[in-house]
Motif scaffolding. Structure first.
Motif, PDB file in Angstrom:
ATOM      1  N   LYS A   2    -150.778  23.853 -25.914  1.00 25.11           N
ATOM      2  CA  LYS A   2    -150.317  22.471 -25.803  1.00 25.11           C
ATOM      3  C   LYS A   2    -149.399  22.168 -26.984  1.00 25.11           C
ATOM      4  N   ILE A   3    -148.152  21.838 -26.671  1.00 25.92           N
ATOM      5  CA  ILE A   3    -147.128  21.661 -27.700  1.00 25.92           C
ATOM      6  C   ILE A   3    -146.572  20.247 -27.651  1.00 25.92           C
ATOM      7  N   LEU A   4    -146.578  19.575 -28.801  1.00 26.45           N
ATOM      8  CA  LEU A   4    -145.923  18.286 -28.941  1.00 26.45           C
ATOM      9  C   LEU A   4    -144.507  18.544 -29.444  1.00 26.45           C
ATOM     10  N   LEU A   5    -143.505  18.185 -28.616  1.00 31.50           N
ATOM     11  CA  LEU A   5    -142.104  18.436 -28.946  1.00 31.50           C
ATOM     12  C   LEU A   5    -141.435  17.096 -29.249  1.00 31.50           C
ATOM     13  N   LEU A   6    -140.961  16.936 -30.493  1.00 29.73           N
ATOM     14  CA  LEU A   6    -140.390  15.675 -30.945  1.00 29.73           C
ATOM     15  C   LEU A   6    -138.884  15.811 -31.161  1.00 29.73           C
ATOM     16  N   PHE A  30    -145.916  21.255 -22.507  1.00 31.36           N
ATOM     17  CA  PHE A  30    -145.136  20.483 -23.466  1.00 31.36           C
ATOM     18  C   PHE A  30    -145.310  18.985 -23.217  1.00 31.36           C
ATOM     19  N   THR A  31    -145.540  18.256 -24.288  1.00 32.11           N
ATOM     20  CA  THR A  31    -145.426  16.804 -24.261  1.00 32.11           C
ATOM     21  C   THR A  31    -144.178  16.461 -25.065  1.00 32.11           C
ATOM     22  N   VAL A  32    -143.151  15.963 -24.390  1.00 30.89           N
ATOM     23  CA  VAL A  32    -141.858  15.719 -25.032  1.00 30.89           C
ATOM     24  C   VAL A  32    -141.710  14.234 -25.341  1.00 30.89           C
ATOM     25  N   LEU A  33    -141.477  13.924 -26.614  1.00 31.34           N
ATOM     26  CA  LEU A  33    -141.157  12.567 -27.027  1.00 31.34           C
ATOM     27  C   LEU A  33    -139.732  12.586 -27.576  1.00 31.34           C
ATOM     28  N   ILE A  57    -148.859  10.525 -28.447  1.00 34.69           N
ATOM     29  CA  ILE A  57    -148.905  11.347 -29.647  1.00 34.69           C
ATOM     30  C   ILE A  57    -150.336  11.612 -30.103  1.00 34.69           C
ATOM     31  N   HIS A  58    -151.269  10.905 -29.540  1.00 35.42           N
ATOM     32  CA  HIS A  58    -152.653  11.000 -29.993  1.00 35.42           C
ATOM     33  C   HIS A  58    -153.512  11.903 -29.107  1.00 35.42           C
ATOM     34  N   LYS A  59    -152.868  12.728 -28.274  1.00 31.93           N
ATOM     35  CA  LYS A  59    -153.592  13.736 -27.512  1.00 31.93           C
ATOM     36  C   LYS A  59    -153.901  14.932 -28.410  1.00 31.93           C
ATOM     37  N   GLU A  60    -154.619  15.891 -27.880  1.00 27.22           N
ATOM     38  CA  GLU A  60    -154.906  17.116 -28.634  1.00 27.22           C
ATOM     39  C   GLU A  60    -153.758  18.118 -28.430  1.00 27.22           C
ATOM     40  N   PRO A  80    -152.617  10.296 -38.908  1.00 23.39           N
ATOM     41  CA  PRO A  80    -153.250  11.345 -39.716  1.00 23.39           C
ATOM     42  C   PRO A  80    -153.770  12.534 -38.922  1.00 23.39           C
ATOM     43  N   SER A  81    -154.096  12.345 -37.661  1.00 21.23           N
ATOM     44  CA  SER A  81    -154.608  13.467 -36.862  1.00 21.23           C
ATOM     45  C   SER A  81    -153.569  14.577 -36.731  1.00 21.23           C
ATOM     46  N   LEU A  82    -152.287  14.227 -36.834  1.00 11.77           N
ATOM     47  CA  LEU A  82    -151.225  15.218 -36.716  1.00 11.77           C
ATOM     48  C   LEU A  82    -151.174  16.151 -37.916  1.00 11.77           C
TER      49      LEU A  82
END
Length: 353
Positions: A2-6, A30-33, A57-60, A80-82
């Protein structure tokens, strides 16, 4: 994974990179923001505030992959979780190597952007630059910036960033390659300039080269392609008028991708006049479509382009274009394509595992 892509300033090259990445790795989630590429100063400084309040943004996540436009240190402070998630920052450009001119309105704003970029680099676990030129100018700029500070500067800052860094270009989409049009007999040379219509792409130099070609009565057609803006420098309008008056004007402005690629494939030479270039993606795309490059002898280009295709003055550029033979040897840039670059990006994404 699981990838957060900013991508908080989702300009065309940034979008090109992230869409290619997502398409190439369907096995990852991918979670794309992405935020629009407008209101540059606010976007650069305020993206952390916007992103920190996005519920997605607050997913795992297993990995954060962010562009260097991200105000990463502030974002991790507000979310802070990031801070516990492995983070890679991709540098399309850097704020230490931006050309002086009308877009740099005051020194204070430039310094603020530079320190934000420095903090983002320090808040990441790994840094990836799209060229050695980009990496080296960032490191040199950061070193010079810190030397100007009056006191209390920790040692080893730049060295820490350097150890975390590697170079990996934005891969070219596969639709760029092949299919270029073979030149017909005794036709005029087709020149293409394909960049954003902004100050940092060198419109004054472009105008000087165009006027130089017309002055020697060179038989050519010039396509002026690229994204246009309401406050585009006046030199672009002058280029269009001069070319039209001389009967040398081809296509103008932003084209949809099929027409854009077809225009590149039917052209002979791609010209850059950039004052600000960290990879030269548009030139590489044109080369993949069969164009021979004529580029400045500076910025990223010595890293990519043979010296015989580089110039140091407008008059030299005119000479190089004037001597160009239609159907010259087509440059090979397949090593920039996704099939050649994919394994390296696999290695980058493995960082979190």
């Amino acid at each position: 994974m699981k990838i957060l892509l900013l991508s908080p300033y989702d300009a065309m090259s940034h979008r090109y990179w992230r869409e290619g990445l997502v398409n190439q790795f369907p096995e990852h989630e991918f979670t794309v923001l992405a935020l629009p590429d407008r209101h540059f100063s606010w976007r650069f400084r305020g993206n952390s505030l916007t992103l920190a309040h996005d519920v997605r943004i607050h997913k795992e996540f297993d990995l954060i992959l962010a562009t260097s436009m991200t105000d990463l240190s502030s974002l991790k402070g507000m979310a802070p979780s990031l801070s516990l998630i492995p983070t890679i920052v991709y540098f399309h450009e850097n704020q230490f190597a931006y050309p002086e001119g009308r877009h740099v309105k005051d020194t204070g704003r430039a310094l603020e952007r530079q320190v934000t970029s420095l903090y983002t680099a320090l808040a990441a676990d790994r840094l990836v630059f799209n060229s050695a030129y980009n990496r080296d100018t960032f490191l040199a700029g950061a070193r010079g910036f810190l030397k100007q500070m009056p006191d209390q500067v920790p040692t080893g800052i730049v060295e820490t960033i350097e150890v975390r860094s590697r170079v990996l270009p934005v891969p070219l989409a596969e639709d760029c390659f092949g299919g270029f049009t073979a030149p017909g007999p005794r036709r005029k040379l087709r020149l293409v300039w394909n960049h954003r219509w902004e100050y940092d792409k060198g419109p004054a130099l472009l105008l000087e080269i165009i006027e130089g070609l017309i002055a020697i009565d060179f038989d050519f057609e010039c396509h002026l392609l690229g994204q246009q803006f309401r406050d585009a420098p006046r030199e672009f309008e002058r280029c269009v008028r001069v070319l039209r008056a001389a009967g040398c004007l081809g296509k103008v402005g932003f084209l949809k991708r099929p027409e854009y690629l077809a225009t590149l494939r039917s052209s002979d030479v791609v010209l850059s006049t950039a004052l600000h270039e960290f990879q030269g993606l548009s030139v590489l795309e044109a080369m993949a479509c069969g164009c021979s490059p004529i580029v400045p002898d500076r910025l990223v280009y010595p890293e990519l382009i043979d010296a015989s295709c580089r110039y140091r003055s407008a008059s030299t550029a005119v000479q190089l274009i004037g001597k160009h033979s239609i159907g010259n040897v087509r440059p090979d840039v397949h090593h920039f394509a996704w099939p050649a670059q994919r394994d390296a990006w696999v290695d980058v994404l493995k960082f979190s595992s």
